[in-house]
Design a protein around this motif. Structure first.
Motif, PDB file in Angstrom:
ATOM      1  N   ALA A   1       0.949  -1.208  -0.030  1.00 18.43           N
ATOM      2  CA  ALA A   1       0.068   0.129   0.017  1.00 18.43           C
ATOM      3  C   ALA A   1       0.973   1.308   0.006  1.00 18.43           C
ATOM      4  O   ALA A   1       0.543   2.157  -0.796  1.00 18.43           O
ATOM      5  N   ALA A   2       1.876   1.117   0.894  1.00 12.29           N
ATOM      6  CA  ALA A   2       2.929   2.346   0.873  1.00 12.29           C
ATOM      7  C   ALA A   2       3.520   2.714  -0.369  1.00 12.29           C
ATOM      8  O   ALA A   2       3.688   3.750  -0.950  1.00 12.29           O
ATOM      9  N   LEU A   3       4.080   1.415  -1.161  1.00 10.42           N
ATOM     10  CA  LEU A   3       4.683   1.668  -2.405  1.00 10.42           C
ATOM     11  C   LEU A   3       3.595   1.953  -3.522  1.00 10.42           C
ATOM     12  O   LEU A   3       3.946   2.915  -4.177  1.00 10.42           O
ATOM     13  N   CYS A   4       2.487   1.619  -3.484  1.00  7.55           N
ATOM     14  CA  CYS A   4       1.511   2.214  -4.209  1.00  7.55           C
ATOM     15  C   CYS A   4       0.969   3.632  -4.245  1.00  7.55           C
ATOM     16  O   CYS A   4       1.060   4.237  -5.140  1.00  7.55           O
ATOM     17  N   ALA A   5       1.008   4.075  -3.033  1.00  6.03           N
ATOM     18  CA  ALA A   5       0.686   5.243  -2.817  1.00  6.03           C
ATOM     19  C   ALA A   5       1.921   6.303  -3.252  1.00  6.03           C
ATOM     20  O   ALA A   5       1.705   7.324  -3.787  1.00  6.03           O
TER      21      ALA A   5
ATOM     22  N   LYS B   1       2.849  10.147  -8.195  1.00  7.55           N
ATOM     23  CA  LYS B   1       3.747  10.768  -8.977  1.00  7.55           C
ATOM     24  C   LYS B   1       3.084  10.490 -10.397  1.00  7.55           C
ATOM     25  O   LYS B   1       3.465  11.561 -11.228  1.00  7.55           O
ATOM     26  N   PHE B   2       2.679   9.385 -10.887  1.00  3.94           N
ATOM     27  CA  PHE B   2       1.947   9.333 -11.937  1.00  3.94           C
ATOM     28  C   PHE B   2       0.757  10.234 -12.280  1.00  3.94           C
ATOM     29  O   PHE B   2       0.578  10.934 -13.318  1.00  3.94           O
TER      30      PHE B   2
ATOM     31  N   LEU C   1      -0.463   0.555 -14.631  1.00  2.00           N
ATOM     32  CA  LEU C   1       0.050   0.959 -13.226  1.00  2.00           C
ATOM     33  C   LEU C   1       0.709  -0.143 -12.679  1.00  2.00           C
ATOM     34  O   LEU C   1       1.727  -0.090 -11.731  1.00  2.00           O
ATOM     35  N   LEU C   2      -0.166  -1.420 -12.519  1.00  2.00           N
ATOM     36  CA  LEU C   2       0.278  -2.438 -11.764  1.00  2.00           C
ATOM     37  C   LEU C   2       1.576  -2.960 -12.093  1.00  2.00           C
ATOM     38  O   LEU C   2       2.375  -3.477 -11.569  1.00  2.00           O
TER      39      LEU C   2
ATOM     40  N   MET D   1       4.922  -3.607  -9.873  1.00  2.00           N
ATOM     41  CA  MET D   1       5.360  -4.846  -9.852  1.00  2.00           C
ATOM     42  C   MET D   1       6.933  -4.931 -10.027  1.00  2.00           C
ATOM     43  O   MET D   1       7.543  -5.724  -9.431  1.00  2.00           O
ATOM     44  N   LEU D   2       7.288  -4.007 -10.705  1.00  2.00           N
ATOM     45  CA  LEU D   2       8.856  -3.984 -11.206  1.00  2.00           C
ATOM     46  C   LEU D   2       9.367  -3.366  -9.799  1.00  2.00           C
ATOM     47  O   LEU D   2      11.018  -3.626  -9.954  1.00  2.00           O
TER      48      LEU D   2
END
Length: 306
Positions: free
Chosen positions: A148-152, A157-158, A177-178, A182-183
């Protein structure tokens, strides 16, 4: 270091002078994607540029061109500075060039708008880079521990940087986006990718807002798109490269700063750009290049470079 070598045929066409397919090598930054994570400090843009030149040598390319955007802009610039005898030319999206102090009393409307964008980005959008350039490990624990932190951290920024009119999914799908997330998540590169800011952001900021820095003597083409954060005018950008050509806001005749009407090409780096192939000859790419449209094959190369 992970690199992908592409053989472009139908996407870019054959090289007009040699009638040979255009070759492209796409290396992954150390600490990013599936490249190895640096085990010690020192992997800044100069060392990465030297490593990429070594990579090209090991792949058998004596002479090549370099193209880059984002961190790749700084690395391609460094390649042109440090290995001019091996580089046919570089292409930058956009060039990193500070305002010319001699022009500040006579700014064009486009130059005033570019400076306003930089001021707004510095005041409201630079928190992530300040964190990563000073305490990358602190945020790094979150980025490798919490999806969740990585996604936010990344999707914000996107949303901020994409020319979407406030509707991100109008131009980028959830799957895209996913794929990006995932990278970072699968190889656990949230912390290792942040450390490049600690290594080199101060130097890049100096290029953007301070002195012009060391000159670039190799042929240089640039693309400056309407929604980039850095949009140096031609007279600012030409203070660094000594061999440039261009039209509009970009010092490169081969690169036009136009917007595409397609959904796929409506983000900040849409439009038409050009660069050089691994054999040193020019090629042109229109819009976004998708790897799955390269019929001649893709091979992945893994190379450990000390």
């Amino acid at each position: 270091m992970l690199a992908v070598e592409l053989r472009f045929r139908r996407v870019n066409g054959e090289n007009l002078r040699t009638k040979r397919p255009v070759l492209g090598v796409c290396p992954s930054l150390p600490g990013y994607g599936f490249s190895d994570k640096p085990a010690a400090p020192g992997w800044g843009i100069e060392r990465i540029s030297d490593a990429w030149c070594e990579l090209m040598a090991r792949l058998g390319y004596r002479r090549f061109g370099a193209q880059g955007s984002d961190w790749g802009t700084s690395i391609a610039t460094s390649i042109g500075q440090r290995q001019p005898d091996r580089v046919a030319g570089i292409h930058l999206m956009p060039p990193l060039a500070p305002p010319d102090p001699a022009t500040l009393d006579d700014l064009t409307g486009a130059e005033r708008a570019a400076l306003a964008t930089l001021r707004e980005a510095d005041e409201w959008g630079s928190g992530y880079s300040a964190q990563q350039s000073t305490r990358p490990q602190t945020v790094g624990y979150e980025l490798v521990d919490s999806p969740a932190a990585l996604c936010a951290w990344i999707v914000e920024k996107f949303w901020s940087w994409t020319d979407s009119g406030g509707d991100l999914h109008r131009v980028i799908t959830r799957d895209e986006l996913l794929d990006n997330l995932m990278l970072y998540w699968l190889p656990g590169t949230g912390a290792s990718s942040a450390r490049l800011y600690w290594e080199s952001l101060r130097q890049v900021n100096e290029w953007i807002s301070g002195s012009a820095g060391a000159p670039v003597t190799v042929p240089t083409g640039c693309s400056v798109f309407p929604k980039e954060l850095q949009r140096p005018s031609r007279r600012w950008a030409e203070r660094r490269p000594t061999r440039t050509s261009g039209t509009g806001t970009s010092p490169a005749r081969a690169a036009t700063s136009r917007r595409s009407s397609s959904r796929r090409c409506s983000s900040t780096r849409s439009g038409h750009s050009s660069g050089w192939s691994a054999d040193g000859h020019p090629y042109s790419v229109s819009g976004w290049l998708k790897i799955n449209k390269c019929p001649s094959g893709v091979r992945t190369l893994k190379s450990r470079i000390p």
